[in-house]
Motif scaffolding. Structure first.
Motif, PDB file in Angstrom:
ATOM      1  N   ASP A  23      45.167  38.410  46.219  1.00 39.22           N
ATOM      2  CA  ASP A  23      43.691  38.793  45.744  1.00 39.22           C
ATOM      3  C   ASP A  23      43.248  39.715  46.695  1.00 39.22           C
ATOM      4  OD1 ASP A  23      41.393  38.915  44.625  1.00 39.22           O
ATOM      5  OD2 ASP A  23      41.334  36.939  44.343  1.00 39.22           O
ATOM      6  N   VAL A  24      43.070  40.987  46.095  1.00 45.77           N
ATOM      7  CA  VAL A  24      42.359  41.844  46.972  1.00 45.77           C
ATOM      8  C   VAL A  24      41.091  42.454  46.552  1.00 45.77           C
ATOM      9  CG1 VAL A  24      44.545  43.070  48.030  1.00 45.77           C
ATOM     10  CG2 VAL A  24      43.550  43.971  45.964  1.00 45.77           C
ATOM     11  N   THR A  25      40.692  41.686  45.821  1.00 51.31           N
ATOM     12  CA  THR A  25      39.135  41.901  45.107  1.00 51.31           C
ATOM     13  C   THR A  25      38.012  41.957  46.394  1.00 51.31           C
ATOM     14  OG1 THR A  25      39.825  40.580  43.263  1.00 51.31           O
ATOM     15  CG2 THR A  25      37.220  41.102  43.502  1.00 51.31           C
ATOM     16  N   GLY A  26      37.284  42.790  46.270  1.00 52.51           N
ATOM     17  CA  GLY A  26      36.292  43.286  47.358  1.00 52.51           C
ATOM     18  C   GLY A  26      36.868  43.970  48.609  1.00 52.51           C
ATOM     19  N   TRP A  27      38.228  44.462  48.647  1.00 52.81           N
ATOM     20  CA  TRP A  27      38.620  44.994  49.915  1.00 52.81           C
ATOM     21  C   TRP A  27      38.338  46.533  49.928  1.00 52.81           C
ATOM     22  CZ3 TRP A  27      44.168  43.412  52.262  1.00 52.81           C
ATOM     23  CH2 TRP A  27      44.025  41.926  52.343  1.00 52.81           C
ATOM     24  N   ASP A  28      37.935  46.821  50.887  1.00 53.55           N
ATOM     25  CA  ASP A  28      37.593  48.551  51.173  1.00 53.55           C
ATOM     26  C   ASP A  28      38.981  49.300  50.971  1.00 53.55           C
ATOM     27  OD1 ASP A  28      38.511  48.426  53.706  1.00 53.55           O
ATOM     28  OD2 ASP A  28      36.552  48.348  54.453  1.00 53.55           O
ATOM     29  N   ALA A  29      38.758  50.581  51.032  1.00 57.34           N
ATOM     30  CA  ALA A  29      39.761  51.430  50.854  1.00 57.34           C
ATOM     31  C   ALA A  29      40.782  51.392  52.186  1.00 57.34           C
ATOM     32  CB  ALA A  29      39.412  52.963  50.582  1.00 57.34           C
ATOM     33  N   GLU A  30      40.124  51.423  53.306  1.00 58.12           N
ATOM     34  CA  GLU A  30      41.031  51.547  54.468  1.00 58.12           C
ATOM     35  C   GLU A  30      41.754  50.018  54.499  1.00 58.12           C
ATOM     36  OE1 GLU A  30      40.316  51.167  59.318  1.00 58.12           O
ATOM     37  OE2 GLU A  30      38.684  51.911  58.219  1.00 58.12           O
TER      38      GLU A  30
ATOM     39  N   PRO B 292      47.250  27.872  40.283  1.00 57.70           N
ATOM     40  CA  PRO B 292      48.140  28.896  40.978  1.00 57.70           C
ATOM     41  C   PRO B 292      47.982  30.379  40.346  1.00 57.70           C
ATOM     42  CG  PRO B 292      49.617  27.998  39.585  1.00 57.70           C
ATOM     43  CD  PRO B 292      48.557  27.185  39.313  1.00 57.70           C
ATOM     44  N   GLY B 293      47.400  30.617  39.097  1.00 60.16           N
ATOM     45  CA  GLY B 293      47.679  31.902  38.499  1.00 60.16           C
ATOM     46  C   GLY B 293      46.308  32.797  38.742  1.00 60.16           C
ATOM     47  N   PRO B 294      46.765  33.991  38.222  1.00 56.72           N
ATOM     48  CA  PRO B 294      45.584  35.059  38.796  1.00 56.72           C
ATOM     49  C   PRO B 294      44.388  34.928  37.746  1.00 56.72           C
ATOM     50  CG  PRO B 294      47.433  36.041  37.540  1.00 56.72           C
ATOM     51  CD  PRO B 294      47.773  34.649  37.775  1.00 56.72           C
ATOM     52  N   ARG B 295      43.138  35.475  38.081  1.00 58.03           N
ATOM     53  CA  ARG B 295      42.033  35.256  37.351  1.00 58.03           C
ATOM     54  C   ARG B 295      41.523  36.545  36.748  1.00 58.03           C
ATOM     55  NH1 ARG B 295      40.772  30.336  37.548  1.00 58.03           N
ATOM     56  NH2 ARG B 295      40.675  29.127  39.334  1.00 58.03           N
TER      57      ARG B 295
ATOM     58  N   GLY C  67      52.535  35.443  37.492  1.00 57.54           N
ATOM     59  CA  GLY C  67      52.508  35.237  39.107  1.00 57.54           C
ATOM     60  C   GLY C  67      51.681  34.259  39.464  1.00 57.54           C
ATOM     61  N   ARG C  68      52.105  33.999  40.724  1.00 55.78           N
ATOM     62  CA  ARG C  68      51.204  33.020  41.507  1.00 55.78           C
ATOM     63  C   ARG C  68      50.465  33.749  42.702  1.00 55.78           C
ATOM     64  NH1 ARG C  68      53.903  28.712  44.591  1.00 55.78           N
ATOM     65  NH2 ARG C  68      51.974  27.961  44.548  1.00 55.78           N
ATOM     66  N   VAL C  69      49.272  33.025  42.938  1.00 54.11           N
ATOM     67  CA  VAL C  69      48.575  34.015  44.002  1.00 54.11           C
ATOM     68  C   VAL C  69      48.696  33.295  45.348  1.00 54.11           C
ATOM     69  CG1 VAL C  69      46.204  34.558  44.599  1.00 54.11           C
ATOM     70  CG2 VAL C  69      47.015  34.503  42.033  1.00 54.11           C
ATOM     71  N   TYR C  70      48.756  34.126  46.416  1.00 55.00           N
ATOM     72  CA  TYR C  70      48.839  33.533  47.688  1.00 55.00           C
ATOM     73  C   TYR C  70      47.641  32.837  48.089  1.00 55.00           C
ATOM     74  CZ  TYR C  70      48.526  33.857  52.869  1.00 55.00           C
ATOM     75  OH  TYR C  70      48.279  33.624  53.980  1.00 55.00           O
ATOM     76  N   GLY C  71      47.792  31.743  48.527  1.00 60.68           N
ATOM     77  CA  GLY C  71      46.629  31.117  48.911  1.00 60.68           C
ATOM     78  C   GLY C  71      45.937  30.103  48.045  1.00 60.68           C
ATOM     79  N   ALA C  72      46.298  30.215  46.623  1.00 56.48           N
ATOM     80  CA  ALA C  72      45.777  29.260  45.694  1.00 56.48           C
ATOM     81  C   ALA C  72      46.064  28.076  45.568  1.00 56.48           C
ATOM     82  CB  ALA C  72      46.174  30.052  44.224  1.00 56.48           C
ATOM     83  N   ASP C  73      45.408  27.393  45.023  1.00 56.97           N
ATOM     84  CA  ASP C  73      45.689  25.698  44.819  1.00 56.97           C
ATOM     85  C   ASP C  73      46.611  25.732  44.017  1.00 56.97           C
ATOM     86  OD1 ASP C  73      45.407  23.380  43.708  1.00 56.97           O
ATOM     87  OD2 ASP C  73      43.435  23.205  44.669  1.00 56.97           O
TER      88      ASP C  73
ATOM     89  N   TYR D 158      44.809  42.559  42.314  1.00 61.24           N
ATOM     90  CA  TYR D 158      45.940  41.648  42.933  1.00 61.24           C
ATOM     91  C   TYR D 158      46.874  42.830  43.422  1.00 61.24           C
ATOM     92  CZ  TYR D 158      44.055  37.553  40.852  1.00 61.24           C
ATOM     93  OH  TYR D 158      43.321  36.732  40.696  1.00 61.24           O
ATOM     94  N   ARG D 159      47.692  42.686  44.459  1.00 58.40           N
ATOM     95  CA  ARG D 159      48.925  43.349  44.933  1.00 58.40           C
ATOM     96  C   ARG D 159      49.990  42.286  44.905  1.00 58.40           C
ATOM     97  NH1 ARG D 159      45.490  46.245  43.876  1.00 58.40           N
ATOM     98  NH2 ARG D 159      44.728  48.060  45.080  1.00 58.40           N
ATOM     99  N   GLU D 160      51.300  42.850  44.429  1.00 58.59           N
ATOM    100  CA  GLU D 160      52.231  42.159  44.247  1.00 58.59           C
ATOM    101  C   GLU D 160      53.133  42.378  45.739  1.00 58.59           C
ATOM    102  OE1 GLU D 160      56.720  42.125  42.278  1.00 58.59           O
ATOM    103  OE2 GLU D 160      55.507  43.683  41.907  1.00 58.59           O
ATOM    104  N   LEU D 161      53.263  41.096  46.425  1.00 58.08           N
ATOM    105  CA  LEU D 161      54.214  40.879  47.563  1.00 58.08           C
ATOM    106  C   LEU D 161      55.618  40.935  47.338  1.00 58.08           C
ATOM    107  CD1 LEU D 161      51.921  38.214  49.329  1.00 58.08           C
ATOM    108  CD2 LEU D 161      51.848  40.759  49.390  1.00 58.08           C
TER     109      LEU D 161
END
Length: 91
Positions: free
Chosen positions: A44-51, A22-25, A12-18, A30-33
């Motif tokens: 990339d949803v790293t650090g997002w809270d449950a809400e 473009p790849g995931p780290r 995959g390519r990551v939304y907003g990545a250079d 991550y969530r697939e769109l």
């Protein structure tokens, strides 16, 4: 995670990545769109809270119905929250 999901992340390519990197780290979440103008990208949803993870996201994109000023809305799929489905484009 299962093997199919791991394979998706590797491709995959990551939304907003250079575009040069473009790849995931490793170590990131991550969530697939799915559907809409950002179909197939990873968010990339790293650090997002449950809400935030339960709500989804309105992502800026020039690819949607409203051009450069628009946002595409994605929400978690009830049967597989690793995949977020497109719901609408807004200005």
């Amino acid at each position: 995670m299962d093997d199919a999901y791991d394979e998706l992340l590797l491709r995959g390519r990551v939304y907003g990545a250079d575009h040069e990197d473009p790849g995931p780290r490793p170590g990131r979440a991550y969530r697939e769109l799915v559907g809409g103008p950002l179909d197939g990208l990873l968010l990339d949803v790293t650090g997002w809270d449950a809400e935030a993870l339960a709500t989804g996201a309105a992502l800026s994109t020039h690819l949607g119905r409203h051009g450069g000023e628009g946002r595409s809305h994605y929400e978690p799929r009830p049967t597989d929250p690793r995949r977020w489905d497109w719901t609408a484009d807004t200005p």
